[in-house]
Design a protein around this motif. Structure first.
Motif, PDB file in Angstrom:
ATOM      1  N   GLU A 394     -54.605  38.377  48.970  1.00  0.00           N
ATOM      2  CA  GLU A 394     -53.395  38.409  49.923  1.00  0.00           C
ATOM      3  C   GLU A 394     -53.564  39.646  50.872  1.00  0.00           C
ATOM      4  O   GLU A 394     -53.986  40.795  50.355  1.00  0.00           O
ATOM      5  N   GLN A 413     -44.760  43.442  51.051  1.00  0.00           N
ATOM      6  CA  GLN A 413     -44.176  42.226  51.314  1.00  0.00           C
ATOM      7  C   GLN A 413     -43.314  42.810  52.753  1.00  0.00           C
ATOM      8  O   GLN A 413     -43.448  44.096  53.160  1.00  0.00           O
ATOM      9  N   VAL A 414     -42.788  41.970  53.520  1.00  0.00           N
ATOM     10  CA  VAL A 414     -42.344  42.196  54.704  1.00  0.00           C
ATOM     11  C   VAL A 414     -40.993  43.351  54.451  1.00  0.00           C
ATOM     12  O   VAL A 414     -40.405  43.057  53.344  1.00  0.00           O
ATOM     13  N   THR A 418     -42.693  46.337  48.060  1.00  0.00           N
ATOM     14  CA  THR A 418     -43.850  46.332  47.198  1.00  0.00           C
ATOM     15  C   THR A 418     -43.737  45.606  45.886  1.00  0.00           C
ATOM     16  O   THR A 418     -42.575  45.898  45.165  1.00  0.00           O
ATOM     17  N   THR A 419     -44.385  44.588  45.863  1.00  0.00           N
ATOM     18  CA  THR A 419     -44.182  43.738  44.400  1.00  0.00           C
ATOM     19  C   THR A 419     -45.328  44.298  43.432  1.00  0.00           C
ATOM     20  O   THR A 419     -46.581  44.376  43.937  1.00  0.00           O
ATOM     21  N   GLU A 432     -45.227  39.735  36.276  1.00  0.00           N
ATOM     22  CA  GLU A 432     -44.510  40.425  37.469  1.00  0.00           C
ATOM     23  C   GLU A 432     -43.753  41.512  37.018  1.00  0.00           C
ATOM     24  O   GLU A 432     -42.744  41.257  36.165  1.00  0.00           O
ATOM     25  N   SER A 435     -40.271  43.782  42.503  1.00  0.00           N
ATOM     26  CA  SER A 435     -40.296  44.165  43.593  1.00  0.00           C
ATOM     27  C   SER A 435     -39.393  45.321  44.357  1.00  0.00           C
ATOM     28  O   SER A 435     -38.132  45.251  43.774  1.00  0.00           O
ATOM     29  N   ARG A 437     -38.059  48.346  47.476  1.00  0.00           N
ATOM     30  CA  ARG A 437     -38.165  48.606  48.920  1.00  0.00           C
ATOM     31  C   ARG A 437     -38.469  50.384  48.813  1.00  0.00           C
ATOM     32  O   ARG A 437     -37.680  50.926  48.145  1.00  0.00           O
TER      33      ARG A 437
END
Length: 570
Positions: A394, A413-414, A418-419, A432, A435, A437
């Motif tokens: 990715e 990610q946009v 961050t994931t 997982e 996520s 910011r």
């Protein structure tokens, strides 16, 4: 003798503190103030990129800093869009939005004739609310911070320059702005190390103070033939700390300081990952090739010369060396001399904590902050190169070992989100973690059971949220919510269950040392400037494997010192 040395060191710092208070009050030695009236913190602003020979300038010099001799010719302070900015000194508005100076989308240039200087405020949110020719006073509002990408998400920060009156030379803000710079550098938004080591001039341009003037249009100053750390495109995944579990730190532990380096030695220093007595350093006279040495923490003496610098990439336990040979990596077992040649497509791999597996990233280009992430495939294999396979493919993906079998995978990610995932290389399962910011300073505990990181500007539209912003602890098990901690500052892991930290205190030129234990929740200050005065240079420090010592560069004499336990309490 030890207590006498501690007393002398404390007296020196007290004298320096008195001098600091006096010059600060007179506002003469450094006539400017910081461009932000608010104090730093997770919700306001943090020191980002230093001036001069920074790692960022070395890696992106041709793309961003070619006009300024390849160096970062200002300082960057990370802050959310809309942060009020003030005049650093009395002056007159020279230009508003003269983009021939760069620093889009909006900039401001002030002239300070009495000081023989100009200042540039870059990447402003809107045109500055002042007019050309207007006089401003120190501390007066002159604008609002923005983002060079005009998103207020990708990389919002203030870029501040101090130039000559003819605009052709920039100077180090450290020399002019009255601030406790090493306190600010203990918590850095953009990561460490701050400066790029030149292995032909190992001590040159490696401190906040020791940075050259920049002449626009001059030849590049940092086109080095041998460097450490490695260039960003060759840098391997970060090593996890080796698993270690220590007893909780006793009450009433007494700490002291002790000088071990001399004559400016040594800028690049780290404790051996398993031997608490051995410190590995890089040092050398200017103009001569540097070497890698070992020092004894106990005796304070150099013990060995290992080899010519730069140092090789090492395994987490220090027993294996990794050399990047272009498309092939060479892994050497230093214990028995075994070597493996592994095709890693030009990337530098990292070893798992048991030295059985490799991980590396094959990227489709250099990752530029604020730009779209290039393609990135995360590969793993046995140490021999067998069973090579892609586990993630990715844009922007990266990975690092948590332990012998688990990888921490990070995917951007946009919106600067961050994931994080945990991938088990034995059974191929993925968990997982979540996520977030504006996640920064991600670090892994010894043994890989915990992560620690900072979250900044968690409010709506990337704004401050003081009740949320801060330092966080996260278990690497499934379904666990991150825990916000009661302290904020730079940290280093002591063992699998605890950290030492430096509370962010911009009002003091000295650091304090804190201790936080995960299982017990214990959080206490071990030292304060009143009990033991010390200042860690550049925010660069490391903890011994037994947790009893911290090595750092002393901001007073620029020599290598130890902060260590001199008496255990009960």
């Amino acid at each position: 003798m030890k207590q006498r040395l501690i007393g002398i060191f404390t007296l020196i710092f007290c004298l320096l503190a008195l001098n600091f208070v006096t010059t600060s009050a007179q506002n003469s030695a450094r006539p400017m103030i910081l461009p932000v009236a608010e104090p730093p913190g997770a919700s306001t602003w943090l020191f980002g990129q230093a001036y001069g020979n920074t790692t960022g300038a070395y890696n992106f010099g041709d793309a961003w800093y070619s006009a300024g001799q390849g160096l970062h010719f200002g300082i960057d302070l990370a802050m959310p869009c809309g942060t009020p900015l003030v005049a650093v000194a009395d002056g007159q508005v020279a230009f508003v939005d003269n983009l021939s100076f760069g620093s889009a989308p909006h900039n401001l240039i002030l002239r300070h004739p009495d000081l023989g200087l100009t200042t540039l405020y870059g990447h402003l949110l809107d045109p500055a609310p002042v007019t050309q020719g207007q006089f401003v006073t120190q501390g007066q509002l002159v604008g609002y911070s923005g983002d060079p990408d005009s998103t207020c998400v990708s990389r919002p920060h203030l870029h501040l320059e101090i130039r000559s009156l003819d605009y052709r030379t920039t100077y180090n803000p450290f020399d002019y702005i009255d601030a406790n710079w090493h306190s600010l550098a203990s918590t850095v938004a953009f990561g460490t190390p701050l400066f790029q080591g030149d292995m032909m001039n190992a001590r040159r341009w490696m401190t906040l103070e020791d940075q050259p003037d920049v002449s626009f249009g001059g030849a590049r100053l940092n086109r080095y033939s041998s460097v450490w750390p490695l260039p960003s495109e060759l840098r391997p995944p970060e090593n996890p700390p080796m698993p270690v579990e220590l007893a909780p730190l006793p009450d009433n532990v007494t700490w002291g300081t002790r000088q071990i380096g001399f004559d400016g030695c040594c800028w690049l220093h780290d404790f051996h990952p398993t031997d608490p007595d051995t410190i590995t350093v890089v040092d050398g006279a200017n103009g001569q090739p540097a070497s890698v040495f070992t020092w004894s923490a106990m005796s304070g003496a150099m013990t060995n010369v290992l080899f010519a610098a730069p140092p090789p990439v090492t395994s987490p336990d220090g027993t294996h060396y990794v050399y990047n040979n272009g498309g092939t990596s060479r892994i050497v077992n230093t214990l028995d001399g075994t070597e493996y040649l592994v095709s890693t497509q030009g990337a530098t791999p990292a070893l798992s904590t048991d030295n059985r597996q490799l991980v590396w990233m094959v990227r489709g280009g250099v990752t530029l902050p604020g730009a779209a992430s290039p393609s990135s495939a995360v590969w793993i294999s046995d140490i021999t190169g067998e069973n090579a396979r892609i586990i993630v493919d990715e844009p922007g993906a990266s990975a690092r070992w948590l332990d012998a079998t688990r990888l921490l995978v990070s995917v951007p990610q946009v919106g600067r989100i961050t994931t994080l995932y945990v991938h088990d290389t034995q059974d191929g399962t993925t968990i997982e973690l979540g996520s977030w910011r504006n996640l920064r300073q991600l670090s892994t505990s010894p043994g890989g059971d915990y992560l620690m990181f900072m979250l900044m500007w968690q409010g709506e539209n990337n704004t401050a949220a003081p009740e949320i912003d801060g330092t966080y602890l996260l278990s690497t098990s499934a379904g666990v919510t991150p825990q916000r901690l009661d302290w904020f500052g730079g940290w280093r892991w002591r063992d699998a269950e605890s950290v030492y930290y430096l509370p962010l205190n911009p009002g003091s030129p000295f650091h304090s040392l804190g201790y936080y234990h995960i299982s017990t929740g214990e959080n206490r200050l071990l030292t304060t400037p009143d009990t033991l005065a010390f200042t860690i240079m550049n925010g660069d420090w490391d903890v011994s494997a037994d947790g009893s010592r911290i090595v750092f560069q002393n901001a007073v004499d620029r020599n290598m010192w130890l902060l260590e336990i001199v008496e255990n309490g009960t």
